[in-house]
Motif scaffolding. Structure first.
Motif, mmCIF file in Angstrom:
data_model
loop_
_atom_site.group_PDB
_atom_site.id
_atom_site.type_symbol
_atom_site.label_atom_id
_atom_site.label_comp_id
_atom_site.label_asym_id
_atom_site.label_seq_id
_atom_site.Cartn_x
_atom_site.Cartn_y
_atom_site.Cartn_z
ATOM 1 N N HIS A 4 0.246 21.393 -17.218
ATOM 2 C CA HIS A 4 -0.393 22.505 -16.510
ATOM 3 C C HIS A 4 -1.133 23.443 -17.451
ATOM 4 N N SER A 5 -0.627 23.586 -18.666
ATOM 5 C CA SER A 5 -1.290 24.491 -19.613
ATOM 6 C C SER A 5 -2.679 23.971 -19.989
ATOM 7 N N GLN A 6 -2.849 22.645 -20.045
ATOM 8 C CA GLN A 6 -4.166 22.066 -20.339
ATOM 9 C C GLN A 6 -5.137 22.264 -19.185
ATOM 10 N N LEU A 7 -4.594 22.583 -17.997
ATOM 11 C CA LEU A 7 -5.436 22.857 -16.826
ATOM 12 C C LEU A 7 -5.684 24.358 -16.646
ATOM 13 N N SER A 8 -5.397 25.115 -17.715
ATOM 14 C CA SER A 8 -5.607 26.572 -17.731
ATOM 15 C C SER A 8 -4.736 27.290 -16.698
ATOM 16 N N ILE A 9 -3.539 26.783 -16.486
ATOM 17 C CA ILE A 9 -2.570 27.433 -15.600
ATOM 18 C C ILE A 9 -1.466 28.023 -16.461
ATOM 19 N N THR A 39 3.283 31.932 -15.559
ATOM 20 C CA THR A 39 3.593 32.672 -14.328
ATOM 21 C C THR A 39 3.004 31.969 -13.109
ATOM 22 N N THR A 40 1.749 31.568 -13.215
ATOM 23 C CA THR A 40 1.097 30.849 -12.110
ATOM 24 C C THR A 40 1.814 29.534 -11.834
ATOM 25 N N TYR A 41 2.249 28.881 -12.895
ATOM 26 C CA TYR A 41 2.978 27.623 -12.761
ATOM 27 C C TYR A 41 4.270 27.820 -11.973
ATOM 28 N N SER A 42 5.055 28.828 -12.341
ATOM 29 C CA SER A 42 6.361 29.035 -11.707
ATOM 30 C C SER A 42 6.245 29.611 -10.307
ATOM 31 N N GLN A 43 5.207 30.421 -10.048
ATOM 32 C CA GLN A 43 5.071 31.084 -8.752
ATOM 33 C C GLN A 43 4.251 30.276 -7.747
ATOM 34 N N PHE A 44 3.376 29.391 -8.239
ATOM 35 C CA PHE A 44 2.495 28.662 -7.327
ATOM 36 C C PHE A 44 2.593 27.141 -7.488
ATOM 37 N N LEU A 45 2.222 26.649 -8.682
ATOM 38 C CA LEU A 45 2.071 25.208 -8.857
ATOM 39 C C LEU A 45 3.374 24.453 -8.610
ATOM 40 N N GLY A 71 0.798 -1.223 0.000
ATOM 41 C CA GLY A 71 0.000 0.000 0.000
ATOM 42 C C GLY A 71 0.831 1.273 0.000
ATOM 43 N N ARG A 72 1.884 1.312 0.797
ATOM 44 C CA ARG A 72 2.703 2.525 0.880
ATOM 45 C C ARG A 72 3.404 2.814 -0.448
ATOM 46 N N VAL A 73 3.914 1.770 -1.081
ATOM 47 C CA VAL A 73 4.574 1.946 -2.380
ATOM 48 C C VAL A 73 3.565 2.434 -3.414
ATOM 49 N N PHE A 74 2.360 1.875 -3.383
ATOM 50 C CA PHE A 74 1.310 2.301 -4.321
ATOM 51 C C PHE A 74 1.001 3.787 -4.150
ATOM 52 N N LEU A 75 0.875 4.245 -2.913
ATOM 53 C CA LEU A 75 0.539 5.644 -2.656
ATOM 54 C C LEU A 75 1.640 6.585 -3.162
ATOM 55 N N ILE A 76 2.907 6.204 -2.952
ATOM 56 C CA ILE A 76 4.018 7.036 -3.433
ATOM 57 C C ILE A 76 4.022 7.085 -4.964
ATOM 58 N N LEU A 77 3.813 5.935 -5.603
ATOM 59 C CA LEU A 77 3.777 5.892 -7.063
ATOM 60 C C LEU A 77 2.599 6.700 -7.612
ATOM 61 N N LEU A 78 1.449 6.598 -6.964
ATOM 62 C CA LEU A 78 0.284 7.386 -7.379
ATOM 63 C C LEU A 78 0.575 8.872 -7.247
ATOM 64 N N LEU A 79 1.183 9.262 -6.130
ATOM 65 C CA LEU A 79 1.546 10.664 -5.908
ATOM 66 C C LEU A 79 2.491 11.170 -6.994
ATOM 67 N N LEU A 80 3.518 10.383 -7.326
ATOM 68 C CA LEU A 80 4.491 10.791 -8.335
ATOM 69 C C LEU A 80 3.865 10.863 -9.725
ATOM 70 N N THR A 81 2.984 9.904 -10.032
ATOM 71 C CA THR A 81 2.319 9.907 -11.341
ATOM 72 C C THR A 81 1.461 11.152 -11.522
ATOM 73 N N LEU A 82 0.618 11.449 -10.536
ATOM 74 C CA LEU A 82 -0.274 12.612 -10.626
ATOM 75 C C LEU A 82 0.527 13.916 -10.618
ATOM 76 N N SER A 83 1.610 13.935 -9.840
ATOM 77 C CA SER A 83 2.450 15.141 -9.792
ATOM 78 C C SER A 83 3.093 15.404 -11.148
ATOM 79 N N GLN A 84 3.583 14.342 -11.794
ATOM 80 C CA GLN A 84 4.191 14.519 -13.116
ATOM 81 C C GLN A 84 3.158 14.997 -14.137
ATOM 82 N N LEU A 85 1.951 14.439 -14.059
ATOM 83 C CA LEU A 85 0.891 14.879 -14.974
ATOM 84 C C LEU A 85 0.562 16.354 -14.762
#
Length: 404
Positions: free
Chosen positions: A79-84, A87-93, A60-74
């Protein structure tokens, strides 16, 4: 000793993975466009494979870390497809993601395995999704107060060209230090793995503007986690969970590798059932660990296995009975002198006048039966039966002795 070797071996493996990433980066100009494209998307394949394996082996712990890394990379790649905007990307996201990943890995490392599809597992997955959604809302808000906090500068350092801010650098450093100290204190392979994961993720985020390097180092984090699943699966299959020494399955495989000359010793803890009934199963389990820790130190080229219950087996490849008897006698004596300190049981009844027990040392002895492969005992099954008969003779002689 076994844990130390396993830890060192794992550390060397992860170092090789990181050096392999550096080698790929240096060879980047010589790669053709299709190869570069495959490498840039390889992290998603590795993360997906890792999640499938973690589900299969209930990690379970390995799955959660992999899920976190996958979603973070996406998030970071699209980010541009998410309307970010940039500037917002570099200063916030981006800075918020640099905070989110190490903090979550530290939290996940403290979780107990509760099953991925249990209520607890679903709650944990949901919390990661909620965190990322909240992070997206914060990034979209463009709040100047949050921006100041996120990009706060502690001191003047020559880091103007560094994309990662000081807070994120400090957070990654503290996280890395935390896992290094924990790995050293606990002698835990899991923390060693997380050291490798943190280094890989930090390097990936540090080179976020180089998508090739970003993908390679995230792939390294995924590979480290996949290797951890394989190592844990091997341990579950071949190592006894209680004592940590090789199990009966490992014994069967080692028996198939024996040549024409070997000795098998069968070992039994004397009066263990009475001992267990008198002091309880917890103390009994501790005594089994104590005996096992002595057995793995046997000299003479022997290798110890847990056979089942209070029985153990030692294989001596390429040895004769006369070769191994002195080593087994030393082992028997060593076990008899290794005391287990029993914790005092405190009396919780205030009306009782009895005082708490003083810490006391408990001692156990072992009986050993030995048999060598001969014309009479032609295969390992017959040798084991011969060792069992010798063990029975040792019991009849009064226990705490070696019989052949």
């Amino acid at each position: 000793m076994k844990i130390t070797f396993k830890t060192v071996f794992s550390t060397i493996t992860y170092i090789f993975i990181l050096f392999g990433c550096y080698f790929l980066i240096t060879k980047n100009p010589s790669f053709s466009p299709p190869v570069i494209l495959v490498i840039m998307y390889s992290s998603y394949v590795i993360f997906g494979l890792g999640m499938i394996l973690s589900i299969r082996f209930n990690q379970g712990r390995v799955f959660l870390i992999l899920l976190l890394l996958t979603l973070s990379q996406l998030f970071l790649n699209y980010h541009s497809q998410l309307s970010i905007d940039r500037t917002t990307y570099s200063q916030f996201l981006y800075p918020l993601m640099c905070f989110l990943i190490p903090i979550n890995i530290v939290i996940i490392s403290h979780l107990k395995e509760r099953g991925l599809f249990s209520l607890w597992g679903k709650i944990r997955i949901s919390l990661i999704l909620i965190e990322l959604f909240v992070l997206y809302i914060i990034a979209k808000s463009n709040n100047t107060s949050i921006q100041k906090v996120v990009n706060y500068t502690f001191m003047n350092l020559p880091l103007d060209k560094t994309v990662m801010n000081q807070t994120a650098l400090l957070l990654f450093f503290l996280t890395l230090l935390f896992f290094i100290i924990k790995a050293y204190m606990k002698k835990s392979v899991f923390e060693i793995r997380l050291v490798g994961v943190i280094i890989s993720v930090f390097t990936a985020l540090f080179f976020i503007n180089d998508k090739f390097s970003f993908s390679i180092f995230l792939s390294a984090a995924g590979l480290i986690l996949i290797i951890s699943i394989i190592e844990d699966s091997y341990s579950m299959a071949y190592l006894d969970e209680l004592t940590g020494i090789p199990s009966r399955r490992a014994l069967r495989e080692n028996l198939m590798k024996l040549g024409n000359k070997y000795v098998i010793a069968m070992i039994d803890i004397d009066f263990f059932k009475k001992f267990n009934d008198k002091y309880g199963h917890d103390v009994g389990d501790d005594v089994l660990k104590l005996v096992a820790s002595n057995l793995v130190q046997v000299t003479g080229g022997g290798k110890a296995f847990r056979y089942g219950g209070e029985e153990f087996t030692i294989l001596f490849p390429g040895k004769s009975i006369n070769d191994v008897i002195p080593h087994l006698e030393n082992l028997r004596e060593q076990v008899s002198k290794s005391g287990y300190t029993r914790k005092p049981s405190k009396t919780h009844n205030s009306k009782s006048k009895s005082k708490p027990e003083n810490p006391s040392q408990l001692f156990v002895t072992i009986s050993i039966g030995v048999c060598e492969k001969t014309s009479k005992y032609k295969d390992h099954n017959e040798v084991i039966k011969g060792a069992d008969k010798a063990l029975y003779r040792a019991k009849k002689k009064g226990r705490n002795c070696v019989s052949k």
